[in-house]
Design a protein around this motif. Structure first.
Motif, PDB file in Angstrom:
ATOM      1  N   PRO A  11       0.818  -1.226   0.000  1.00  0.00           N
ATOM      2  CA  PRO A  11       0.000   0.000   0.000  1.00  0.00           C
ATOM      3  C   PRO A  11       0.853   1.278   0.000  1.00  0.00           C
ATOM      4  CG  PRO A  11      -0.912  -1.595   1.535  1.00  0.00           C
ATOM      5  CD  PRO A  11       0.420  -2.137   1.080  1.00  0.00           C
ATOM      6  N   ILE A  12       1.972   1.261   0.711  1.00  0.00           N
ATOM      7  CA  ILE A  12       2.852   2.432   0.733  1.00  0.00           C
ATOM      8  C   ILE A  12       3.556   2.575  -0.609  1.00  0.00           C
ATOM      9  CG2 ILE A  12       4.906   3.457   1.792  1.00  0.00           C
ATOM     10  CD1 ILE A  12       4.016   2.147   4.443  1.00  0.00           C
ATOM     11  N   LEU A  13       4.064   1.481  -1.156  1.00  0.00           N
ATOM     12  CA  LEU A  13       4.724   1.505  -2.458  1.00  0.00           C
ATOM     13  C   LEU A  13       3.771   2.027  -3.525  1.00  0.00           C
ATOM     14  CD1 LEU A  13       7.336  -0.300  -4.091  1.00  0.00           C
ATOM     15  CD2 LEU A  13       5.153  -1.045  -5.023  1.00  0.00           C
ATOM     16  N   GLU A  14       2.564   1.503  -3.545  1.00  0.00           N
ATOM     17  CA  GLU A  14       1.577   1.902  -4.541  1.00  0.00           C
ATOM     18  C   GLU A  14       1.207   3.374  -4.393  1.00  0.00           C
ATOM     19  OE1 GLU A  14      -2.440   0.011  -6.348  1.00  0.00           O
ATOM     20  OE2 GLU A  14      -2.371   0.153  -4.163  1.00  0.00           O
ATOM     21  N   SER A  15       0.943   3.805  -3.178  1.00  0.00           N
ATOM     22  CA  SER A  15       0.580   5.192  -2.924  1.00  0.00           C
ATOM     23  C   SER A  15       1.701   6.144  -3.345  1.00  0.00           C
ATOM     24  CB  SER A  15       0.255   5.365  -1.437  1.00  0.00           C
ATOM     25  OG  SER A  15       0.054   6.709  -1.127  1.00  0.00           O
ATOM     26  N   SER A  16       2.934   5.774  -3.055  1.00  0.00           N
ATOM     27  CA  SER A  16       4.072   6.625  -3.403  1.00  0.00           C
ATOM     28  C   SER A  16       4.249   6.726  -4.915  1.00  0.00           C
ATOM     29  CB  SER A  16       5.343   6.098  -2.749  1.00  0.00           C
ATOM     30  OG  SER A  16       5.223   6.117  -1.349  1.00  0.00           O
ATOM     31  N   LEU A  17       4.134   5.597  -5.614  1.00  0.00           N
ATOM     32  CA  LEU A  17       4.246   5.634  -7.073  1.00  0.00           C
ATOM     33  C   LEU A  17       3.110   6.441  -7.692  1.00  0.00           C
ATOM     34  CD1 LEU A  17       5.435   2.002  -7.880  1.00  0.00           C
ATOM     35  CD2 LEU A  17       6.716   4.125  -8.299  1.00  0.00           C
ATOM     36  N   LEU A  18       1.904   6.277  -7.161  1.00  0.00           N
ATOM     37  CA  LEU A  18       0.775   7.074  -7.657  1.00  0.00           C
ATOM     38  C   LEU A  18       1.040   8.562  -7.473  1.00  0.00           C
ATOM     39  CD1 LEU A  18      -2.317   5.031  -6.406  1.00  0.00           C
ATOM     40  CD2 LEU A  18      -1.755   5.566  -8.791  1.00  0.00           C
ATOM     41  N   GLU A  19       1.537   8.931  -6.314  1.00  0.00           N
ATOM     42  CA  GLU A  19       1.831  10.339  -6.038  1.00  0.00           C
ATOM     43  C   GLU A  19       2.921  10.865  -6.973  1.00  0.00           C
ATOM     44  OE1 GLU A  19       3.285  13.177  -2.345  1.00  0.00           O
ATOM     45  OE2 GLU A  19       2.335  11.253  -1.895  1.00  0.00           O
ATOM     46  N   LEU A  20       3.953  10.068  -7.185  1.00  0.00           N
ATOM     47  CA  LEU A  20       5.049  10.500  -8.057  1.00  0.00           C
ATOM     48  C   LEU A  20       4.623  10.580  -9.519  1.00  0.00           C
ATOM     49  CD1 LEU A  20       7.927   8.507  -6.365  1.00  0.00           C
ATOM     50  CD2 LEU A  20       7.737  11.013  -6.496  1.00  0.00           C
ATOM     51  N   ALA A  21       3.559   9.916  -9.893  1.00  0.00           N
ATOM     52  CA  ALA A  21       3.070   9.949 -11.267  1.00  0.00           C
ATOM     53  C   ALA A  21       2.036  11.052 -11.506  1.00  0.00           C
ATOM     54  CB  ALA A  21       2.453   8.597 -11.627  1.00  0.00           C
ATOM     55  N   ASP A  22       1.518  11.647 -10.458  1.00  0.00           N
ATOM     56  CA  ASP A  22       0.357  12.541 -10.546  1.00  0.00           C
ATOM     57  C   ASP A  22       0.750  14.019 -10.502  1.00  0.00           C
ATOM     58  OD1 ASP A  22      -2.043  13.932 -10.243  1.00  0.00           O
ATOM     59  OD2 ASP A  22      -2.878  12.457  -8.849  1.00  0.00           O
ATOM     60  N   ASP A  23       0.861  14.625 -11.675  1.00  0.00           N
ATOM     61  CA  ASP A  23       1.255  16.027 -11.790  1.00  0.00           C
ATOM     62  C   ASP A  23       0.275  16.960 -11.078  1.00  0.00           C
ATOM     63  OD1 ASP A  23       3.084  18.060 -13.160  1.00  0.00           O
ATOM     64  OD2 ASP A  23       1.103  18.711 -13.861  1.00  0.00           O
ATOM     65  N   ALA A  24      -1.010  16.733 -11.255  1.00  0.00           N
ATOM     66  CA  ALA A  24      -2.012  17.614 -10.631  1.00  0.00           C
ATOM     67  C   ALA A  24      -1.902  17.571  -9.110  1.00  0.00           C
ATOM     68  CB  ALA A  24      -3.419  17.223 -11.078  1.00  0.00           C
ATOM     69  N   PHE A  25      -1.729  16.388  -8.549  1.00  0.00           N
ATOM     70  CA  PHE A  25      -1.578  16.258  -7.107  1.00  0.00           C
ATOM     71  C   PHE A  25      -0.329  17.006  -6.635  1.00  0.00           C
ATOM     72  CE2 PHE A  25       0.194  14.298  -3.312  1.00  0.00           C
ATOM     73  CZ  PHE A  25      -0.914  14.228  -2.471  1.00  0.00           C
ATOM     74  N   GLN A  26       0.774  16.801  -7.325  1.00  0.00           N
ATOM     75  CA  GLN A  26       2.029  17.449  -6.935  1.00  0.00           C
ATOM     76  C   GLN A  26       1.893  18.962  -6.937  1.00  0.00           C
ATOM     77  OE1 GLN A  26       4.597  15.766  -9.892  1.00  0.00           O
ATOM     78  NE2 GLN A  26       4.298  13.697  -9.082  1.00  0.00           N
ATOM     79  N   ARG A  27       1.291  19.498  -7.964  1.00  0.00           N
ATOM     80  CA  ARG A  27       1.159  20.957  -8.048  1.00  0.00           C
ATOM     81  C   ARG A  27       0.198  21.494  -6.983  1.00  0.00           C
ATOM     82  NH1 ARG A  27       3.912  23.015 -12.217  1.00  0.00           N
ATOM     83  NH2 ARG A  27       4.731  21.478 -13.664  1.00  0.00           N
ATOM     84  N   ARG A  28      -0.843  20.746  -6.692  1.00  0.00           N
ATOM     85  CA  ARG A  28      -1.811  21.186  -5.686  1.00  0.00           C
ATOM     86  C   ARG A  28      -1.249  21.052  -4.268  1.00  0.00           C
ATOM     87  NH1 ARG A  28      -5.329  17.523  -6.554  1.00  0.00           N
ATOM     88  NH2 ARG A  28      -5.059  16.293  -4.691  1.00  0.00           N
ATOM     89  N   VAL A  29      -0.666  19.905  -3.975  1.00  0.00           N
ATOM     90  CA  VAL A  29      -0.268  19.609  -2.602  1.00  0.00           C
ATOM     91  C   VAL A  29       1.172  20.027  -2.318  1.00  0.00           C
ATOM     92  CG1 VAL A  29      -0.030  17.764  -0.893  1.00  0.00           C
ATOM     93  CG2 VAL A  29      -1.970  17.768  -2.466  1.00  0.00           C
ATOM     94  N   TRP A  30       2.088  19.621  -3.161  1.00  0.00           N
ATOM     95  CA  TRP A  30       3.492  19.926  -2.899  1.00  0.00           C
ATOM     96  C   TRP A  30       3.777  21.420  -2.947  1.00  0.00           C
ATOM     97  CZ3 TRP A  30       6.718  15.945  -6.191  1.00  0.00           C
ATOM     98  CH2 TRP A  30       6.414  14.641  -5.778  1.00  0.00           C
ATOM     99  N   LEU A  31       3.054  22.126  -3.809  1.00  0.00           N
ATOM    100  CA  LEU A  31       3.264  23.577  -3.896  1.00  0.00           C
ATOM    101  C   LEU A  31       2.439  24.339  -2.868  1.00  0.00           C
ATOM    102  CD1 LEU A  31       3.472  24.022  -7.774  1.00  0.00           C
ATOM    103  CD2 LEU A  31       5.350  24.141  -6.118  1.00  0.00           C
ATOM    104  N   GLY A  32       1.664  23.631  -2.056  1.00  0.00           N
ATOM    105  CA  GLY A  32       0.980  24.251  -0.928  1.00  0.00           C
ATOM    106  C   GLY A  32      -0.354  24.885  -1.219  1.00  0.00           C
TER     107      GLY A  32
END
Length: 119
Positions: A11-32
């Protein structure tokens, strides 16, 4: 899959790969921009390699998923390490806009797809 893959927390491996693949999530969450979600490139990378036990399994130099997938995961780790260093120098948004980051996103998605085919 082999003996070392049963030590991986999927579950952690899958969640991490999903997050690393998801541009929209990264821009929304990682950029605050999200008020309810928190994460970062560092957290996603740590989740993928440390928290899931993947780093331990890959270090054993035994096949975890398949020789090709394992090799791709090792390459991904090196690229993520470079991106984390680059983030400190040029900022997160510049990293997310880079061609190498797009390649990382595509690779993470492809690896997840290949792992799921084995399960």
């Amino acid at each position: 899959m082999t003996w070392s893959s049963d030590k991986i927390i999927f579950p952690i491996l899958e969640s991490s790969l999903l997050e690393l693949a998801d541009d929209a999530f990264q821009r929304r969450v990682w950029l605050g921009y999200s008020k309810t979600e928190m994460s970062s490139m560092t957290e996603a990378t740590a989740g993928l390699f440390d928290d899931s036990n993947l780093d331990w399994a890959l270090e054993k130099q035994q096949v975890v998923f398949s020789p090709d997938i394992d090799n791709e995961l090792r390459k991904l780790g090196k690229k993520l390490s470079r991106s984390l260093t680059l983030e400190e120098k040029v900022g997160l948004e510049a990293v997310l806009d880079s061609a190498e980051w797009k390649e990382i996103q595509n690779t993470a998605g492809r690896i997840l797809s290949e792992i799921n085919k084995l399960r």
